[in-house]
Scaffold this active site. Structure first.
Site, PDB file in Angstrom:
ATOM      1  CG  ASN A   1      40.112 -17.804  10.716  1.00 17.32           C
ATOM      2  OD1 ASN A   1      40.814 -18.541  11.417  1.00 17.32           O
ATOM      3  ND2 ASN A   1      40.287 -16.503  10.649  1.00 17.32           N
TER       4      ASN A   1
ATOM      5  N   PRO B   1      33.789 -19.103   2.662  1.00 16.98           N
ATOM      6  CG  PRO B   1      33.935 -19.411   0.379  1.00 16.98           C
ATOM      7  CD  PRO B   1      34.440 -18.544   1.496  1.00 16.98           C
ATOM      8  CD  GLU B   2      34.739 -21.624   8.213  1.00 21.82           C
ATOM      9  OE1 GLU B   2      34.931 -22.660   8.871  1.00 21.82           O
ATOM     10  OE2 GLU B   2      35.004 -20.492   8.650  1.00 21.82           O
TER      11      GLU B   2
ATOM     12  NE  ARG C   1      42.622 -17.304   7.404  1.00 20.33           N
ATOM     13  CZ  ARG C   1      41.798 -18.258   7.013  1.00 20.33           C
ATOM     14  NH1 ARG C   1      42.257 -19.425   6.625  1.00 20.33           N
ATOM     15  NH2 ARG C   1      40.500 -18.041   6.992  1.00 20.33           N
TER      16      ARG C   1
ATOM     17  CE  LYS D   1      38.616 -24.884   4.081  1.00 18.22           C
ATOM     18  NZ  LYS D   1      39.112 -23.665   4.731  1.00 18.22           N
TER      19      LYS D   1
END
Ligand SMILES: [Zn+2]
Length: 269
Positions: free
Chosen positions: A165, A2-3, A253, A51
């Site tokens: 990301n 989810p972004e 990440r 978010k």
């Protein structure tokens, strides 16, 4: 993953199903809300902030949820089969006469006074998909830490809210710079932010996330999750490496980039 665009769309769908309607029943399956109930209250609106998802009621309460890695809300008609995962992953069920909103795997779920929302979203930078999006302020916040690598800086929701990301990797590819370039070395930071904004905006109306214009699997991103495959622009092999920061090693990440199309420092893949 989810972004900001995923949460924006979830908020819109939730708003359409819940806003203006009375909740007949609520079921919270997390210890901190075990005795809580919103039954009898009307949902006034559901909005996203970066978010974060905020479901507000006419009793002045806000149900705050965050998706993190794989949390989600699904909407079902009463009586239809739920398909978002096994029952033990259900964290919340909000039921009105027409819909059931089922929250799965939500790592953050809490009730607070709507007046106190700033305690959970007040730290966020400008929201890329918010009505009050402020690109200049986002750039200003990024520039406050010129020695920081641009990849982690874009992910820091205190600078600007909504990039994950995927959009980090793709906006940097389109800008031709590696995630390891420092913010101070980026010649046109506003252009990077503008590209991220455009990508999120283009994807907010549907669940699929494409940054290339193609929705075909394997062609929908430039570099994200394409390590080992040829760059769609130059043919070089896309590479990946972990990227973290000394003071937050747990937030490292994976980063993807094209060693030919993107200039700037980079580790050995
Ligand atoms: Zn390339």
């Amino acid at each position: 993953m989810p972004e900001g665009d995923t949460v924006w769309l979830a908020a819109r769908r939730m708003h359409d199903a819940l806003a203006g309607r009375v909740l007949m029943q609520t079921d919270f399956r997390v210890p901190q809300l075990a005795t809580a109930s919103l039954a009898g209250q009307s949902v006034t609106e559901v909005v996203s902030r970066g978010k974060h998802l905020l479901t507000r009621t006419d009793a002045g309460l806000t149900l705050h949820s965050h998706f993190r890695m794989d949390g989600t809300w699904h909407l079902y008609r009463p009586g239809s089969r739920w398909s978002g995962g096994p029952a033990w992953q259900v964290r919340a069920v909000l039921t009105n006469a027409d819909w059931q909103a089922v929250g799965y795997r939500l790592p953050v779920l809490e009730l607070l006074a709507t007046d106190d929302e700033s305690s959970v979203v007040g730290h966020l930078g400008p929201d890329l998909l918010g009505p009050d999006w402020d690109q200049e302020e986002a750039v200003r916040r990024l520039q406050k830490q010129p020695a920081r690598e641009v990849g982690p800086a874009l992910l820091d929701q205190r600078n600007l809210a909504g990039i994950g990301n995927l959009y980090k990797a793709e906006a940097l590819f389109l800008s031709g710079i590696t995630p390891w370039m420092t913010v101070g070395d980026v010649s046109d930071l506003a252009a990077v932010v503008r590209r991220a904004h455009r990508l999120l905006n283009a994807n907010k109306g549907h669940w699929q996330q494409t940054t290339t214009g193609s929705t075909r699997r394997g062609e929908d991103h430039w570099v994200f999750e394409r390590a080992g495959r040829p760059c769609r622009r130059c043919g070089a092999r896309i590479v990946q490496a972990m990227q973290g920061e000394d003071d937050h090693p747990e937030q490292a990440r994976i980063s993807h980039w094209c060693p030919q199309c993107q200039r700037g420092p980079a580790p050995q893949p």
